[in-house]
Design an enzyme around this catalytic site. Structure first.
Site, short mmCIF file in Angstrom:
data_model
loop_
_atom_site.label_atom_id
_atom_site.label_comp_id
_atom_site.label_asym_id
_atom_site.label_seq_id
_atom_site.Cartn_x
_atom_site.Cartn_y
_atom_site.Cartn_z
N LYS A 33 46.23 49.30 40.30
CA LYS A 33 46.27 50.71 40.69
C LYS A 33 47.48 51.00 41.55
O LYS A 33 48.07 52.07 41.48
CB LYS A 33 45.08 51.06 41.60
CG LYS A 33 43.73 50.88 41.04
CD LYS A 33 42.72 51.34 42.10
CE LYS A 33 41.43 50.60 41.97
NZ LYS A 33 41.37 49.36 42.74
N LYS B 129 49.42 39.90 48.02
CA LYS B 129 49.51 41.24 48.62
C LYS B 129 50.34 41.25 49.89
O LYS B 129 51.04 42.21 50.17
CB LYS B 129 48.11 41.79 48.89
CG LYS B 129 47.40 42.14 47.60
CD LYS B 129 46.24 43.07 47.80
CE LYS B 129 45.51 43.22 46.51
NZ LYS B 129 45.44 44.41 45.85
N LYS C 240 49.69 41.30 37.02
CA LYS C 240 48.47 42.03 36.71
C LYS C 240 48.71 43.55 36.73
O LYS C 240 49.51 44.03 37.54
CB LYS C 240 47.44 41.66 37.79
CG LYS C 240 46.05 42.12 37.53
CD LYS C 240 45.15 41.78 38.72
CE LYS C 240 45.29 42.78 39.84
NZ LYS C 240 44.04 43.17 40.50
N1 AQP Z 1 44.43 44.12 35.50
C1 AQP Z 1 43.13 43.84 35.53
N2 AQP Z 1 42.52 43.20 34.50
C2 AQP Z 1 41.19 42.94 34.51
N3 AQP Z 1 40.38 43.30 35.54
C3 AQP Z 1 40.94 43.94 36.59
N4 AQP Z 1 40.43 44.42 37.73
C4 AQP Z 1 41.41 45.00 38.46
N5 AQP Z 1 42.58 44.92 37.81
C5 AQP Z 1 42.32 44.26 36.64
C6 AQP Z 1 39.03 44.32 38.11
O1 AQP Z 1 38.61 45.58 38.59
C7 AQP Z 1 37.62 45.36 39.61
C8 AQP Z 1 37.97 46.18 40.81
O2 AQP Z 1 39.06 45.69 41.48
P1 AQP Z 1 39.43 46.29 42.90
O3 AQP Z 1 39.81 47.69 42.79
O4 AQP Z 1 38.36 46.09 43.88
O5 AQP Z 1 40.58 45.35 43.34
P2 AQP Z 1 41.81 44.81 42.60
O6 AQP Z 1 41.40 43.69 41.71
O7 AQP Z 1 42.79 44.48 43.68
O8 AQP Z 1 42.29 46.05 41.72
P3 AQP Z 1 43.69 46.69 41.61
O9 AQP Z 1 43.63 47.69 40.50
O10 AQP Z 1 44.73 45.62 41.49
O11 AQP Z 1 43.83 47.47 42.97
P4 AQP Z 1 44.98 47.41 44.07
O12 AQP Z 1 46.27 47.65 43.36
O13 AQP Z 1 44.66 48.51 45.02
O14 AQP Z 1 44.88 46.09 44.72
C9 AQP Z 1 37.58 43.86 39.88
O15 AQP Z 1 36.47 43.32 39.19
C10 AQP Z 1 38.85 43.37 39.28
O16 AQP Z 1 38.75 42.03 38.84
#
Ligand code: AQP
Length: 338
Positions: free
Chosen positions: A203, A117, A200
């Protein structure tokens, strides 16, 4: 040291840093629902994690409600699970500070998500983004949670949570915190970006075309899968043929996870199929599974006061568990309470 037995309890959360994606649904929410009823379940919208990167204050409360609406629409039931947003339970921040003093800088330097990040901008990102995993450990251990369902990307943070619990227990000669188990199983633990199968699905990814949002309509879902990057070869005859084909493997795994089947079973159903056959079938399946949830989400979002009420009532229940654990932590550390 033999470990004290802790009551089985699930904690997990999602940060309201943008609209929910198919990755959040398959990697987290669907599994949260699956664990409901099996043991005590606590699910949080972790808004304090969201602000580790800039969030527009005018949007944040609504994004928090949207994650809660996703939970409710997918089947989390406030009478069976505690649902709340993190900032309404101040004990998270308080235990987070104690864990900042337990975690070592060397441990934090190994966190791959921070490196991803922060990228080349590490000097300019917030201190909160760096300390995020210590707050996540506090989220989990504040409830003495024994099980944390997460996607693959969060595994390292749950392992750090175990390290923090171990060091705390060792330093203070106690068995106060459990060594939490990350629950990472099934075909969809890492849903990849539709435009680059080595990254990955997130969001906050740059292009909307790289992810399926839980609120996308049928046409948008079909268009995104149609344009999803693949190699030119058709699907293989056996699942082994997916190795070294990240985009193809991702689409097969999405199909498998949506339909509660294995990747092997998907290949057995579509051996040697071309993308012109498989992609529309995948889009139809995704629409069939997501449309009822997104319709429910819209219904919940039309009544924000009801979402706020549910989160407020959940916060009261969460505080009832968290505050005694925080007080005992203060006593163990030796912080004076008059
Ligand atoms: N691509 C993914 N595949 C499987 N699991 C995923 N998770 C997120 N993306 C995937 C799971 O969703 C939960 C919540 O995650 P989070 O929102 O707290 O943080 P993150 O993993 O950083 O999610 P994002 O979507 O990638 O958000 P941003 O872009 O804002 O950083 C977790 O259980 C995660 O494993």
């Amino acid at each position: 040291m033999t470990q004290t037995t802790f009551t089985p309890r699930v904690f997990s959360g999602i940060k309201p840093s943008g609209g929910l994606t198919l990755g959040n649904y398959l990697g987290a929410i669907k599994r949260f629902v699956g664990m409901q009823g099996q043991m005590e379940t606590i699910y949080c919208v972790v808004d304090m994690h969201a602000i580790t990167v800039w969030q527009d204050p005018k949007e944040l409360a609504n994004m928090t409600r949207e994650v809660a609406a996703g939970y409710l629409a997918a089947g989390l039931d406030p009478s069976q699970s505690i649902l709340f947003n993190q900032s309404q339970v101040s004990a998270h921040a308080e235990l987070g500070w104690i864990f900042n003093c337990v975690a070592r800088v060397g441990w934090m330097n190994r966190m791959t998500q921070f490196k991803d990040k922060a990228g080349s901008n590490a000097e300019k990102v917030s201190l909160g983004l760096y300390a995020y995993p210590a707050l996540m450990a506090a989220d989990i251990l504040l409830y003495h949670a024994t099980h944390v369902p997460v996607g693959e990307d969060q595994k390292q943070h749950v392992e750090l949570t175990r390290d923090i619990a171990s060091k705390f227990n060792h330093d203070f000669k106690t068995e106060f915190f459990p060594l939490t188990t990350p629950v990472i199983e099934g075909p969809a633990m890492r849903i990849m970006n539709l435009r680059d199968g080595t990254k990955k699905m997130s969001k906050s990814g740059e292009s909307d075309m790289e992810r399926i949002n839980m609120t996308d309509d049928a046409d948008t879902i079909a268009k995104k899968f149609k344009k999803a990057k693949t190699d030119p070869a058709p699907l293989p005859e056996t699942v082994e043929g997916l190795s070294d084909r990240p985009e193809a493997r991702n689409l097969v795994e999405i199909y498998a996870a949506l339909n509660d089947m294995t990747a092997e079973a998907v290949i057995a159903e579509y051996p040697g199929a071309g993308w012109g056959t498989f992609k529309p079938a995948l889009a139809d399946l995704a629409v069939a599974k997501l449309a009822p949830i997104s319709e429910e989400m819209a219904r919940f979002m039309a009544d924000p006061a009801e979402i706020d009420r549910i989160l407020g009532a959940g916060a009261v229940k969460a505080r009832a568990i968290a505050e005694p654990i925080l007080r005992q932590t203060y006593d163990i550390v030796g912080l004076l309470r008059s």
